[in-house]
Design a protein around this motif. Structure first.
Motif, PDB file in Angstrom:
ATOM      1  N   VAL A  52      74.792   6.155  23.381  1.00 62.90           N
ATOM      2  CA  VAL A  52      75.111   5.998  24.796  1.00 62.90           C
ATOM      3  C   VAL A  52      76.631   6.022  24.949  1.00 62.90           C
ATOM      4  O   VAL A  52      77.353   5.468  24.121  1.00 62.90           O
ATOM      5  N   PHE A  53      77.095   6.659  26.013  1.00 63.62           N
ATOM      6  CA  PHE A  53      78.521   6.804  26.261  1.00 63.62           C
ATOM      7  C   PHE A  53      78.844   6.463  27.711  1.00 63.62           C
ATOM      8  O   PHE A  53      78.025   6.665  28.600  1.00 63.62           O
ATOM      9  N   VAL A  54      80.069   5.971  27.933  1.00 66.63           N
ATOM     10  CA  VAL A  54      80.611   5.829  29.279  1.00 66.63           C
ATOM     11  C   VAL A  54      81.628   6.948  29.441  1.00 66.63           C
ATOM     12  O   VAL A  54      82.622   6.996  28.711  1.00 66.63           O
ATOM     13  N   SER A  55      81.346   7.869  30.347  1.00 71.36           N
ATOM     14  CA  SER A  55      82.284   8.950  30.620  1.00 71.36           C
ATOM     15  C   SER A  55      82.921   8.703  31.975  1.00 71.36           C
ATOM     16  O   SER A  55      82.365   7.993  32.819  1.00 71.36           O
ATOM     17  N   SER A  56      84.092   9.281  32.184  1.00 73.10           N
ATOM     18  CA  SER A  56      84.756   9.118  33.470  1.00 73.10           C
ATOM     19  C   SER A  56      85.498  10.395  33.835  1.00 73.10           C
ATOM     20  O   SER A  56      85.906  11.164  32.965  1.00 73.10           O
ATOM     21  N   SER A  57      85.641  10.594  35.127  1.00 73.39           N
ATOM     22  CA  SER A  57      86.398  11.729  35.637  1.00 73.39           C
ATOM     23  C   SER A  57      87.146  11.277  36.877  1.00 73.39           C
ATOM     24  O   SER A  57      86.762  10.316  37.539  1.00 73.39           O
ATOM     25  N   VAL A  58      88.228  11.982  37.186  1.00 69.08           N
ATOM     26  CA  VAL A  58      89.073  11.600  38.309  1.00 69.08           C
ATOM     27  C   VAL A  58      89.475  12.838  39.100  1.00 69.08           C
ATOM     28  O   VAL A  58      89.637  13.916  38.537  1.00 69.08           O
ATOM     29  N   SER A  59      89.594  12.663  40.399  1.00 68.25           N
ATOM     30  CA  SER A  59      90.086  13.725  41.282  1.00 68.25           C
ATOM     31  C   SER A  59      91.034  13.088  42.280  1.00 68.25           C
ATOM     32  O   SER A  59      91.022  11.879  42.494  1.00 68.25           O
ATOM     33  N   GLN A  60      91.862  13.948  42.904  1.00 70.85           N
ATOM     34  CA  GLN A  60      92.809  13.454  43.900  1.00 70.85           C
ATOM     35  C   GLN A  60      92.837  14.370  45.100  1.00 70.85           C
ATOM     36  O   GLN A  60      92.689  15.586  44.970  1.00 70.85           O
ATOM     37  N   GLY A  61      93.031  13.752  46.275  1.00 69.17           N
ATOM     38  CA  GLY A  61      93.203  14.500  47.507  1.00 69.17           C
ATOM     39  C   GLY A  61      91.977  15.322  47.864  1.00 69.17           C
ATOM     40  O   GLY A  61      90.847  14.942  47.568  1.00 69.17           O
ATOM     41  N   VAL A  62      92.219  16.465  48.475  1.00 67.37           N
ATOM     42  CA  VAL A  62      91.123  17.322  48.928  1.00 67.37           C
ATOM     43  C   VAL A  62      90.726  18.348  47.870  1.00 67.37           C
ATOM     44  O   VAL A  62      89.834  19.155  48.094  1.00 67.37           O
ATOM     45  N   SER A  63      91.377  18.305  46.723  1.00 70.55           N
ATOM     46  CA  SER A  63      91.072  19.239  45.644  1.00 70.55           C
ATOM     47  C   SER A  63      89.642  19.060  45.169  1.00 70.55           C
ATOM     48  O   SER A  63      89.129  17.942  45.094  1.00 70.55           O
ATOM     49  N   THR A  64      89.011  20.152  44.830  1.00 69.88           N
ATOM     50  CA  THR A  64      87.663  20.090  44.265  1.00 69.88           C
ATOM     51  C   THR A  64      87.705  20.028  42.740  1.00 69.88           C
ATOM     52  O   THR A  64      86.672  20.011  42.093  1.00 69.88           O
ATOM     53  N   THR A  65      88.898  19.987  42.172  1.00 71.58           N
ATOM     54  CA  THR A  65      89.057  19.907  40.723  1.00 71.58           C
ATOM     55  C   THR A  65      88.910  18.463  40.264  1.00 71.58           C
ATOM     56  O   THR A  65      89.536  17.555  40.804  1.00 71.58           O
ATOM     57  N   THR A  66      88.058  18.278  39.273  1.00 67.97           N
ATOM     58  CA  THR A  66      87.828  16.965  38.678  1.00 67.97           C
ATOM     59  C   THR A  66      88.230  17.039  37.215  1.00 67.97           C
ATOM     60  O   THR A  66      87.891  17.992  36.520  1.00 67.97           O
ATOM     61  N   TYR A  67      88.946  16.027  36.748  1.00 71.88           N
ATOM     62  CA  TYR A  67      89.424  15.996  35.374  1.00 71.88           C
ATOM     63  C   TYR A  67      88.680  14.939  34.578  1.00 71.88           C
ATOM     64  O   TYR A  67      88.638  13.779  34.972  1.00 71.88           O
ATOM     65  N   GLY A  68      88.076  15.349  33.468  1.00 73.50           N
ATOM     66  CA  GLY A  68      87.403  14.410  32.589  1.00 73.50           C
ATOM     67  C   GLY A  68      88.430  13.557  31.876  1.00 73.50           C
ATOM     68  O   GLY A  68      89.413  14.070  31.344  1.00 73.50           O
ATOM     69  N   ILE A  69      88.197  12.258  31.877  1.00 73.77           N
ATOM     70  CA  ILE A  69      89.113  11.320  31.219  1.00 73.77           C
ATOM     71  C   ILE A  69      88.335  10.554  30.157  1.00 73.77           C
ATOM     72  O   ILE A  69      87.665   9.564  30.439  1.00 73.77           O
ATOM     73  N   GLY A  70      88.358  11.051  28.942  1.00 73.01           N
ATOM     74  CA  GLY A  70      87.806  10.365  27.789  1.00 73.01           C
ATOM     75  C   GLY A  70      86.333  10.018  27.850  1.00 73.01           C
ATOM     76  O   GLY A  70      85.614  10.403  28.760  1.00 73.01           O
ATOM     77  N   GLY A  71      85.918   9.295  26.853  1.00 70.51           N
ATOM     78  CA  GLY A  71      84.547   8.812  26.734  1.00 70.51           C
ATOM     79  C   GLY A  71      84.517   7.674  25.730  1.00 70.51           C
ATOM     80  O   GLY A  71      85.245   7.698  24.745  1.00 70.51           O
ATOM     81  N   THR A  72      83.716   6.676  26.019  1.00 72.48           N
ATOM     82  CA  THR A  72      83.630   5.490  25.179  1.00 72.48           C
ATOM     83  C   THR A  72      82.194   5.302  24.725  1.00 72.48           C
ATOM     84  O   THR A  72      81.274   5.427  25.533  1.00 72.48           O
ATOM     85  N   ARG A  73      81.987   5.012  23.461  1.00 73.01           N
ATOM     86  CA  ARG A  73      80.657   4.710  22.951  1.00 73.01           C
ATOM     87  C   ARG A  73      80.233   3.348  23.489  1.00 73.01           C
ATOM     88  O   ARG A  73      81.016   2.395  23.482  1.00 73.01           O
ATOM     89  N   ALA A  74      79.029   3.251  24.009  1.00 67.77           N
ATOM     90  CA  ALA A  74      78.527   2.019  24.610  1.00 67.77           C
ATOM     91  C   ALA A  74      77.551   1.318  23.675  1.00 67.77           C
ATOM     92  O   ALA A  74      76.860   1.957  22.878  1.00 67.77           O
ATOM     93  N   VAL A  75      77.488  -0.004  23.803  1.00 66.51           N
ATOM     94  CA  VAL A  75      76.541  -0.838  23.076  1.00 66.51           C
ATOM     95  C   VAL A  75      75.529  -1.353  24.092  1.00 66.51           C
ATOM     96  O   VAL A  75      75.906  -2.035  25.040  1.00 66.51           O
ATOM     97  N   CYS A  76      74.269  -1.015  23.919  1.00 68.24           N
ATOM     98  CA  CYS A  76      73.225  -1.430  24.865  1.00 68.24           C
ATOM     99  C   CYS A  76      72.486  -2.648  24.328  1.00 68.24           C
ATOM    100  O   CYS A  76      71.478  -2.533  23.639  1.00 68.24           O
ATOM    101  N   ASP A  77      73.005  -3.821  24.665  1.00 62.64           N
ATOM    102  CA  ASP A  77      72.405  -5.071  24.203  1.00 62.64           C
ATOM    103  C   ASP A  77      72.126  -6.027  25.361  1.00 62.64           C
ATOM    104  O   ASP A  77      71.816  -7.188  25.142  1.00 62.64           O
ATOM    105  N   GLY A  78      72.248  -5.555  26.587  1.00 62.69           N
ATOM    106  CA  GLY A  78      72.002  -6.389  27.758  1.00 62.69           C
ATOM    107  C   GLY A  78      73.206  -7.174  28.221  1.00 62.69           C
ATOM    108  O   GLY A  78      73.198  -7.739  29.310  1.00 62.69           O
ATOM    109  N   ALA A  79      74.267  -7.203  27.412  1.00 60.47           N
ATOM    110  CA  ALA A  79      75.478  -7.945  27.779  1.00 60.47           C
ATOM    111  C   ALA A  79      76.445  -7.040  28.547  1.00 60.47           C
ATOM    112  O   ALA A  79      76.395  -5.814  28.428  1.00 60.47           O
ATOM    113  N   LYS A  80      77.321  -7.657  29.305  1.00 56.88           N
ATOM    114  CA  LYS A  80      78.354  -6.932  30.037  1.00 56.88           C
ATOM    115  C   LYS A  80      79.521  -6.657  29.084  1.00 56.88           C
ATOM    116  O   LYS A  80      79.968  -7.553  28.375  1.00 56.88           O
TER     117      LYS A  80
END
Length: 145
Positions: free
Chosen positions: A65-93
């Motif tokens: 499982v991974f947490v991915s993120s992307s960011v965009s600014q203004g009215v641009s339709t371009t989105t930039y992927g910003i990294g990815g983190t491996r997630a631990v699924c154990d019910g905890a935050k």
């Protein structure tokens, strides 16, 4: 009893199984135990490196499982992927932090929009397919830092 319609239905079901169309999992509705959040402030360094963060929670998984993120600014339709983190699924935050450097000058300090996704890769046969645990869109501020 007519045999031809029964054979046609069986052949159609077999074709779906062979092509993998029936193997894809149905999208499950997120539960309170499956969530991802985005912090309201992200950082943008002098070299253009963007740091985004937030929290996630997932109950269980059968694949990575991974947490991915992307960011965009203004009215641009371009989105930039910003990294990815491996997630631990154990019910905890847990906290996640992703870093990435899009094209020089693509992002500047100020208002932005971030999409974060908590996604699992499940194997069906030889094909890894995504299962989305949670997604969150958030208006943020990119601050120098």
């Amino acid at each position: 009893m007519r045999l031809r319609p029964l054979l046609g239905a069986a052949a159609g079901a077999a074709l779906l199984l062979l092509t993998g169309a029936a193997a894809a999992p149905a999208a499950a509705a997120p539960t309170p135990y499956e969530a991802v959040t985005v912090d309201k402030v992200g950082k943008i360094a002098a070299d253009g490196t963007v740091t985004l963060s937030g929290t996630y929670r997932c109950q269980s998984s059968s694949g990575p499982v991974f947490v991915s993120s992307s960011v965009s600014q203004g009215v641009s339709t371009t989105t930039y992927g910003i990294g990815g983190t491996r997630a631990v699924c154990d019910g905890a935050k847990h906290r996640w932090v992703n870093k990435g450097r899009p094209m020089p000058g693509a992002l500047v300090p100020g208002a932005a929009h971030v999409e974060a996704t908590l996604m699992e890769l499940r194997t069906f046969g030889v094909l890894p397919l995504p299962r989305f645990h949670a997604t969150q869109g958030q208006a943020i501020t990119l601050a120098r830092g």
